[in-house]
Scaffold this motif. Structure first.
Motif, short mmCIF file in Angstrom:
data_model
loop_
_atom_site.label_atom_id
_atom_site.label_comp_id
_atom_site.label_asym_id
_atom_site.label_seq_id
_atom_site.Cartn_x
_atom_site.Cartn_y
_atom_site.Cartn_z
N HIS A 1 2.67 -3.55 -10.74
CA HIS A 1 1.08 -3.79 -9.77
C HIS A 1 0.91 -4.88 -10.67
O HIS A 1 -0.72 -4.52 -9.80
CB HIS A 1 0.50 -2.45 -10.51
CG HIS A 1 -0.70 -1.96 -10.22
ND1 HIS A 1 -1.19 -0.46 -11.50
CD2 HIS A 1 -2.08 -2.14 -9.08
CE1 HIS A 1 -2.38 -0.78 -10.95
NE2 HIS A 1 -3.49 -1.65 -9.57
N ALA B 1 -8.25 -3.69 -1.01
CA ALA B 1 -7.57 -2.43 -0.79
C ALA B 1 -6.86 -1.54 -2.24
O ALA B 1 -6.85 -0.48 -1.99
CB ALA B 1 -6.57 -3.17 0.33
N LEU B 2 -6.73 -3.32 -3.02
CA LEU B 2 -6.69 -2.39 -4.15
C LEU B 2 -7.58 -1.83 -5.06
O LEU B 2 -7.03 -0.55 -5.89
CB LEU B 2 -5.72 -3.66 -5.41
CG LEU B 2 -5.38 -3.01 -6.84
CD1 LEU B 2 -4.30 -2.71 -6.49
CD2 LEU B 2 -5.04 -5.05 -7.36
N ALA C 1 0.97 -1.19 -0.07
CA ALA C 1 -0.10 -0.18 -0.49
C ALA C 1 1.15 1.45 -0.29
O ALA C 1 0.53 2.28 -0.73
CB ALA C 1 -0.56 0.01 1.01
N PHE D 1 2.38 1.67 -3.43
CA PHE D 1 1.41 2.20 -3.88
C PHE D 1 1.71 3.64 -3.96
O PHE D 1 1.44 4.51 -5.30
CB PHE D 1 -0.02 1.93 -4.24
CG PHE D 1 -0.94 1.74 -5.38
CD1 PHE D 1 -1.46 0.60 -6.19
CD2 PHE D 1 -1.78 2.76 -5.43
CE1 PHE D 1 -2.08 0.84 -6.93
CE2 PHE D 1 -2.24 3.66 -6.04
CZ PHE D 1 -2.65 2.57 -7.33
N THR D 2 0.61 3.84 -3.41
CA THR D 2 0.97 5.05 -3.43
C THR D 2 2.25 6.33 -3.10
O THR D 2 2.11 7.72 -3.96
CB THR D 2 0.79 5.78 -1.34
OG1 THR D 2 -0.69 4.88 -0.79
CG2 THR D 2 0.58 7.43 -0.50
N THR E 1 2.45 5.68 -7.29
CA THR E 1 1.40 6.74 -8.12
C THR E 1 1.74 8.06 -8.17
O THR E 1 1.23 8.86 -9.04
CB THR E 1 0.39 6.09 -7.55
OG1 THR E 1 0.05 6.57 -6.52
CG2 THR E 1 -0.30 5.00 -8.17
N GLN F 1 -8.53 6.42 -5.42
CA GLN F 1 -7.76 7.07 -5.28
C GLN F 1 -6.80 7.76 -6.44
O GLN F 1 -6.80 8.96 -6.82
CB GLN F 1 -6.94 6.75 -4.13
CG GLN F 1 -7.48 7.15 -2.55
CD GLN F 1 -7.08 6.22 -1.82
OE1 GLN F 1 -5.35 6.56 -2.47
NE2 GLN F 1 -7.49 6.36 -0.75
N LEU F 2 -5.94 7.30 -7.54
CA LEU F 2 -5.40 7.38 -8.29
C LEU F 2 -5.85 7.77 -9.46
O LEU F 2 -6.48 9.06 -10.41
CB LEU F 2 -5.24 6.07 -9.45
CG LEU F 2 -4.19 6.18 -9.89
CD1 LEU F 2 -2.66 7.31 -10.26
CD2 LEU F 2 -3.05 4.92 -10.74
N ARG G 1 -9.63 0.36 -3.16
CA ARG G 1 -9.64 2.02 -2.83
C ARG G 1 -8.14 2.61 -3.46
O ARG G 1 -7.97 3.70 -3.53
CB ARG G 1 -9.18 1.56 -1.45
CG ARG G 1 -10.32 1.43 -0.28
CD ARG G 1 -10.06 1.58 0.87
NE ARG G 1 -9.21 0.52 1.32
CZ ARG G 1 -9.21 -0.65 2.00
NH1 ARG G 1 -10.42 -1.85 2.00
NH2 ARG G 1 -8.37 -1.16 2.28
N HIS G 2 -6.94 2.00 -3.46
CA HIS G 2 -5.98 2.77 -3.93
C HIS G 2 -5.86 2.97 -5.28
O HIS G 2 -5.87 4.14 -5.85
CB HIS G 2 -4.93 2.05 -3.93
CG HIS G 2 -4.15 1.07 -2.96
ND1 HIS G 2 -3.98 1.86 -1.30
CD2 HIS G 2 -3.34 -0.01 -2.69
CE1 HIS G 2 -3.93 1.40 -0.72
NE2 HIS G 2 -4.09 0.25 -1.11
#
Length: 219
Positions: free
Chosen positions: A114, A130-131, A65, A68-69, A72, A137-138, A133-134
């Motif tokens: 990813h 979770a993916l 997570a 990813f943050t 991105t 956001q992206l 949600r990520h």
């Protein structure tokens, strides 16, 4: 040395540790995959103990997570930088495509990691949640970036910015995977060039069909 500087040193060291763990995780996941990689593999590559890992992350998923943050955010910052000044170009759509293609060559490893995690998530509901949600956001951040660029350049979108953002993300990820299958990283092979040309052509066709001149714009 001031009190503030003394207090800031542990925070700075922890931030540096997290960055090195993320770097090690990215390389490890790219080499052997998320599911196969162990905490020990990541620590060994980064030169850390298990204690250092667990002082920053509870699980591999939590580490992903954070990865990813970070990745991105870097990509979006790179895109925003490349889109600056487009309003001064005679053909801003073509220039935007060329600039972004050049900038995004660096995210090839991340796209693979990813994608591999997405496959893992198909068998693990919590990871899938979770993916999603990520990804949302992206998607929201890219949508805002597209809307801001269109307004600044003086073009009108002929389809909603959020739909355009989804298509751009899907196109880019798909072409990168095709590129990897066609040649090794940095090989400069015919397969690499063909994939790059494919993405350039597809993005140009997409953006030209999705935009038109805004009559109210001065550009």
């Amino acid at each position: 040395m001031s009190v503030d500087e003394v207090e800031a040193r542990p925070r700075r060291r922890r931030a540096e540790t997290v960055e090195r763990l993320l770097d090690a995780a990215l390389e490890t996941f790219a080499e052997i995959g998320f599911a196969a990689a162990t905490v020990e593999d990541i620590c060994r590559r980064g030169g850390f103990t298990r204690g250092a890992f667990y002082s920053s992350f509870h699980t591999k998923d939590e580490l992903f997570a954070a990865l990813f943050t970070r990745e991105t955010a870097r990509n979006l910052a790179r895109a925003e930088e490349q889109l600056a000044g487009l309003e001064d170009e005679d053909d801003p759509v073509t220039v935007a495509v060329e600039r972004c293609l050049s900038a995004f060559r660096a995210d090839r490893t991340w796209v693979l990691v990813h994608t591999e995690y997405a496959l893992y998530a198909t068998r693990h509901p919590e990871a899938a949640s979770a993916l999603r949600r990520h990804a949302e956001q992206l998607h929201r951040r890219l949508t805002l970036l597209i809307e801001a660029a269109a307004t600044r350049i003086g073009i009108r979108l002929t389809l909603p910015a959020n739909r355009l953002a989804r298509i751009v993300l899907a196109l880019h990820d798909g072409v990168v995977i095709r590129e990897v299958l066609g040649g090794s990283p940095g090989s400069g092979s015919a397969g690499d060039r063909a994939a790059s040309d494919l993405e350039r052509t597809a993005l140009l066709l997409l953006l030209r069909s999705a935009t038109s001149a805004d009559p109210s714009a001065t550009h």
